[in-house]
Scaffold this active site. Structure first.
Site, PDB file in Angstrom:
ATOM      1  N   GLU A   1      10.310  18.839 -24.343  1.00 12.16           N
ATOM      2  CA  GLU A   1       9.630  19.152 -23.089  1.00 12.16           C
ATOM      3  C   GLU A   1      10.180  20.442 -22.479  1.00 12.16           C
ATOM      4  O   GLU A   1       9.451  21.170 -21.805  1.00 12.16           O
ATOM      5  CB  GLU A   1       9.780  17.991 -22.104  1.00 12.16           C
ATOM      6  CG  GLU A   1       9.108  16.700 -22.545  1.00 12.16           C
ATOM      7  CD  GLU A   1       7.586  16.714 -22.392  1.00 12.16           C
ATOM      8  OE1 GLU A   1       7.036  17.703 -21.855  1.00 12.16           O
ATOM      9  OE2 GLU A   1       6.948  15.733 -22.813  1.00 12.16           O
TER      10      GLU A   1
ATOM     11  N   HIS B   1      -0.147  12.309 -28.630  1.00 11.93           N
ATOM     12  CA  HIS B   1      -0.517  10.929 -28.315  1.00 11.93           C
ATOM     13  C   HIS B   1      -1.242  10.268 -29.480  1.00 11.93           C
ATOM     14  O   HIS B   1      -1.077   9.062 -29.726  1.00 11.93           O
ATOM     15  CB  HIS B   1      -1.400  10.896 -27.064  1.00 11.93           C
ATOM     16  CG  HIS B   1      -0.641  11.053 -25.787  1.00 11.93           C
ATOM     17  ND1 HIS B   1      -1.247  11.366 -24.597  1.00 11.93           N
ATOM     18  CD2 HIS B   1       0.683  10.946 -25.507  1.00 11.93           C
ATOM     19  CE1 HIS B   1      -0.337  11.436 -23.642  1.00 11.93           C
ATOM     20  NE2 HIS B   1       0.846  11.197 -24.177  1.00 11.93           N
TER      21      HIS B   1
ATOM     22  N   ARG C   1      -2.645  21.931 -13.681  1.00  7.92           N
ATOM     23  CA  ARG C   1      -1.631  20.956 -14.074  1.00  7.92           C
ATOM     24  C   ARG C   1      -1.843  20.483 -15.508  1.00  7.92           C
ATOM     25  O   ARG C   1      -0.901  20.047 -16.180  1.00  7.92           O
ATOM     26  CB  ARG C   1      -1.630  19.763 -13.116  1.00  7.92           C
ATOM     27  CG  ARG C   1      -0.532  18.768 -13.437  1.00  7.92           C
ATOM     28  CD  ARG C   1      -0.271  17.794 -12.324  1.00  7.92           C
ATOM     29  NE  ARG C   1       0.781  16.859 -12.708  1.00  7.92           N
ATOM     30  CZ  ARG C   1       1.430  16.058 -11.869  1.00  7.92           C
ATOM     31  NH1 ARG C   1       1.137  16.081 -10.580  1.00  7.92           N
ATOM     32  NH2 ARG C   1       2.370  15.245 -12.302  1.00  7.92           N
TER      33      ARG C   1
ATOM     34  N   GLU D   1      -4.178  17.097 -10.675  1.00  8.45           N
ATOM     35  CA  GLU D   1      -4.797  17.532 -11.924  1.00  8.45           C
ATOM     36  C   GLU D   1      -6.316  17.655 -11.784  1.00  8.45           C
ATOM     37  O   GLU D   1      -7.087  17.148 -12.589  1.00  8.45           O
ATOM     38  CB  GLU D   1      -4.452  16.567 -13.062  1.00  8.45           C
ATOM     39  CG  GLU D   1      -4.506  17.200 -14.443  1.00  8.45           C
ATOM     40  CD  GLU D   1      -3.901  16.314 -15.510  1.00  8.45           C
ATOM     41  OE1 GLU D   1      -2.752  16.584 -15.886  1.00  8.45           O
ATOM     42  OE2 GLU D   1      -4.572  15.370 -15.953  1.00  8.45           O
TER      43      GLU D   1
ATOM     44  N   LYS E   1       3.345  11.312 -11.226  1.00 11.96           N
ATOM     45  CA  LYS E   1       2.514  10.496 -12.103  1.00 11.96           C
ATOM     46  C   LYS E   1       3.250   9.198 -12.424  1.00 11.96           C
ATOM     47  O   LYS E   1       4.381   9.215 -12.909  1.00 11.96           O
ATOM     48  CB  LYS E   1       2.201  11.234 -13.408  1.00 11.96           C
ATOM     49  CG  LYS E   1       1.090  12.253 -13.289  1.00 11.96           C
ATOM     50  CD  LYS E   1       0.717  12.787 -14.669  1.00 11.96           C
ATOM     51  CE  LYS E   1      -0.456  13.724 -14.611  1.00 11.96           C
ATOM     52  NZ  LYS E   1      -0.843  14.218 -15.962  1.00 11.96           N
TER      53      LYS E   1
ATOM     54  N   LYS F   1       7.659  23.241 -13.476  1.00  9.17           N
ATOM     55  CA  LYS F   1       6.797  22.096 -13.176  1.00  9.17           C
ATOM     56  C   LYS F   1       6.487  22.018 -11.692  1.00  9.17           C
ATOM     57  O   LYS F   1       5.357  21.689 -11.297  1.00  9.17           O
ATOM     58  CB  LYS F   1       7.434  20.795 -13.652  1.00  9.17           C
ATOM     59  CG  LYS F   1       6.491  19.605 -13.438  1.00  9.17           C
ATOM     60  CD  LYS F   1       6.826  18.395 -14.261  1.00  9.17           C
ATOM     61  CE  LYS F   1       5.729  17.345 -14.157  1.00  9.17           C
ATOM     62  NZ  LYS F   1       6.019  16.134 -14.929  1.00  9.17           N
TER      63      LYS F   1
ATOM     64  N   HIS G   1       8.353   9.796 -28.051  1.00 10.29           N
ATOM     65  CA  HIS G   1       7.360  10.602 -27.330  1.00 10.29           C
ATOM     66  C   HIS G   1       7.656  12.095 -27.431  1.00 10.29           C
ATOM     67  O   HIS G   1       6.765  12.898 -27.726  1.00 10.29           O
ATOM     68  CB  HIS G   1       7.311  10.176 -25.858  1.00 10.29           C
ATOM     69  CG  HIS G   1       6.421  11.045 -25.025  1.00 10.29           C
ATOM     70  ND1 HIS G   1       5.055  11.044 -25.139  1.00 10.29           N
ATOM     71  CD2 HIS G   1       6.716  11.969 -24.064  1.00 10.29           C
ATOM     72  CE1 HIS G   1       4.527  11.918 -24.296  1.00 10.29           C
ATOM     73  NE2 HIS G   1       5.516  12.485 -23.628  1.00 10.29           N
TER      74      HIS G   1
ATOM     75  N   ARG H   1       0.815  -1.224   0.000  1.00 14.41           N
ATOM     76  CA  ARG H   1       0.000   0.000   0.000  1.00 14.41           C
ATOM     77  C   ARG H   1       0.846   1.271   0.000  1.00 14.41           C
ATOM     78  O   ARG H   1       0.395   2.331   0.421  1.00 14.41           O
ATOM     79  CB  ARG H   1      -0.981   0.014   1.177  1.00 14.41           C
ATOM     80  CG  ARG H   1      -2.003  -1.121   1.126  1.00 14.41           C
ATOM     81  CD  ARG H   1      -3.089  -0.947   2.181  1.00 14.41           C
ATOM     82  NE  ARG H   1      -4.089  -1.985   2.057  1.00 14.41           N
ATOM     83  CZ  ARG H   1      -4.057  -3.141   2.710  1.00 14.41           C
ATOM     84  NH1 ARG H   1      -3.049  -3.380   3.552  1.00 14.41           N
ATOM     85  NH2 ARG H   1      -5.001  -4.027   2.555  1.00 14.41           N
TER      86      ARG H   1
ATOM     87  N   HIS I   1       0.301  17.313 -26.095  1.00 11.14           N
ATOM     88  CA  HIS I   1       0.164  15.877 -25.843  1.00 11.14           C
ATOM     89  C   HIS I   1      -1.085  15.264 -26.483  1.00 11.14           C
ATOM     90  O   HIS I   1      -1.062  14.083 -26.844  1.00 11.14           O
ATOM     91  CB  HIS I   1       0.172  15.603 -24.342  1.00 11.14           C
ATOM     92  CG  HIS I   1       1.524  15.708 -23.716  1.00 11.14           C
ATOM     93  ND1 HIS I   1       2.252  16.881 -23.698  1.00 11.14           N
ATOM     94  CD2 HIS I   1       2.309  14.785 -23.096  1.00 11.14           C
ATOM     95  CE1 HIS I   1       3.409  16.673 -23.092  1.00 11.14           C
ATOM     96  NE2 HIS I   1       3.471  15.414 -22.718  1.00 11.14           N
TER      97      HIS I   1
ATOM     98  N   ASN J   1       0.133  19.376 -20.384  1.00  7.95           N
ATOM     99  CA  ASN J   1      -0.195  18.496 -21.499  1.00  7.95           C
ATOM    100  C   ASN J   1      -0.168  19.215 -22.847  1.00  7.95           C
ATOM    101  O   ASN J   1      -0.612  18.651 -23.853  1.00  7.95           O
ATOM    102  CB  ASN J   1      -1.582  17.871 -21.281  1.00  7.95           C
ATOM    103  CG  ASN J   1      -1.606  16.888 -20.127  1.00  7.95           C
ATOM    104  OD1 ASN J   1      -0.673  16.110 -19.952  1.00  7.95           O
ATOM    105  ND2 ASN J   1      -2.650  16.938 -19.326  1.00  7.95           N
TER     106      ASN J   1
END
Length: 372
Positions: free
Chosen positions: A190, A258, A247, A242, A148, A232, A272, A126, A254, A251
């Site tokens: 980035e 994507h 936040r 988010e 993330k 960031k 990427h 956990r 993206h 993206n």
């Protein structure tokens, strides 16, 4: 050396940037290593095969004087490592080592290794600790910071994951000397993103100094990394999970990117960072199509990206596709809302990104048809 705090309520941590850090890992990472008892203490590292080959000896040499032994879980390079099967093997391996909730697992590598390790640590007992040691520019300025973590599934990329903040992020810019030029450029996308989304002065600095960053000139490289992480860290501190929309600015590029990654099979055909770069060009041009960004600024964004050696023309990919097919990929985006709308990150100016919730996907498909 630069130390940047990611300020979170009760879970703040530091990002340390220092040339030669890997050689002093026993000192820099001292408080994250296992507590001393009689005999050697085993320190678990997760790495891909390439990174393990490059750095396992240096890591072992740095930790051995303190009585530590390194244990390695090695994955194959690439997105294929972010799978249920590899996650299961990693968790079983960590349990076999007797990892406790107070221990830290060290993720040494790029974003794939960081995502996989972080997600494993989020569910192991956990939640146990992990330390990011990113070895690619993309991971240093983006994926290693913010918590993330995820794996991929047949349904899409990063759809199974959790928010799980690292105990620390340790960055040695010197490891980028071994990074292939293409990977360096992909990470630089980035860096450009932070200028485009919210820092016009930084974008202007990159216009003048981008080549020095890509050549890995120490002062320019450290400035670019530190400025990106500071940006960031501010955003993550304001919107960790988010939920407020702040936040989501991270993206930028993206949603388009994507879709391009999916169309090219998430392969080496389009990395990427390359997809994000092209996605930012498309976001700028689509913003201009909507009359929200000047044509001159859209062209400026594309020119800076192209000058960095990154893709800026979707037609050059020679994909056998159309706008509707690319939009179909977008419909599987995890940002798709229950009302059937997909937020798009667009631009009102250089350094001024915003979230648009009124974008018609049919219009996006027509726009993409014109670009292909």
């Amino acid at each position: 050396m630069a130390v940047i705090e990611v300020a979170l309520d009760g879970r703040s941590y530091d990002v340390t940037i220092e040339s030669g850090l890997m050689e002093r890992l026993d000192t820099v990472a001292a408080k994250y290593l296992p507590r001393k008892i009689e005999g050697p203490r085993k320190v678990p590292f997760v790495a891909d095969a390439t990174t393990q080959k490059l750095y396992s000896s240096a890591v072992a040499d740095a930790l051995r004087p303190g009585g530590y032994e390194t244990e390695w879980f090695v994955v194959e390079p690439g997105e294929g490592a972010k799978s249920w099967a590899v996650l299961e093997r990693l968790c079983d391996w960590l349990l076999g080592l007797g990892i406790t909730r107070t221990d830290n697992v060290f993720a040494l590598g790029g974003g794939v290794v960081g995502d996989l390790t972080g997600f494993a640590c989020s569910i192991l007992k956990r939640g146990c600790g992990f330390v990011q040691i990113p070895t690619t520019l993309l991971a240093q300025v983006d994926s290693s910071v913010g918590g993330k973590t995820a794996i991929n599934t047949a349904a899409g990329k990063n759809l199974i994951g959790a928010f799980h903040q690292p105990a620390a992020v340790l960055i040695d810019p010197m490891v980028l000397d071994t990074l292939p030029d293409r990977e360096m450029r992909a990470g630089y996308a980035e860096v450009l993103k932070y200028g485009l989304l919210g820092d016009a002065a930084f974008f202007k600095w990159l216009e003048a100094n981008g080549n020095a960053v890509l050549r890995r000139e120490p002062s320019a490289l450290i400035h670019a990394i530190a400025t990106s992480i500071e940006a960031k860290a501010r955003i993550v501190a304001e919107d960790e999970r988010e939920t407020s929309g702040v936040r989501a600015l991270l993206n930028l590029g993206h949603t388009f990117g994507h879709a391009l990654e999916a169309e090219t099979g998430f392969s080496d055909r389009l990395l990427h960072g390359e997809a994000v770069a092209l996605g930012m060009v498309l976001a700028a041009r689509y913003s201009a199509r909507r009359g929200e960004l000047s044509i001159e600024d859209a062209a400026r964004a594309a020119e800076v990206i192209a000058a960095s050696g990154l893709p800026s023309d979707i037609a050059a990919l020679n994909m056998d596709t159309n706008g509707e097919r690319l939009v179909d990929h977008m419909r599987h985006d995890k940002k798709m809302e229950s009302a059937g709308t997909l937020p798009f990150l667009l631009l009102r100016g250089i350094g001024e990104a915003y979230m648009a919730r009124d974008v018609a996907l049919d219009d996006v498909a027509q726009f993409l048809d014109g670009e292909l």
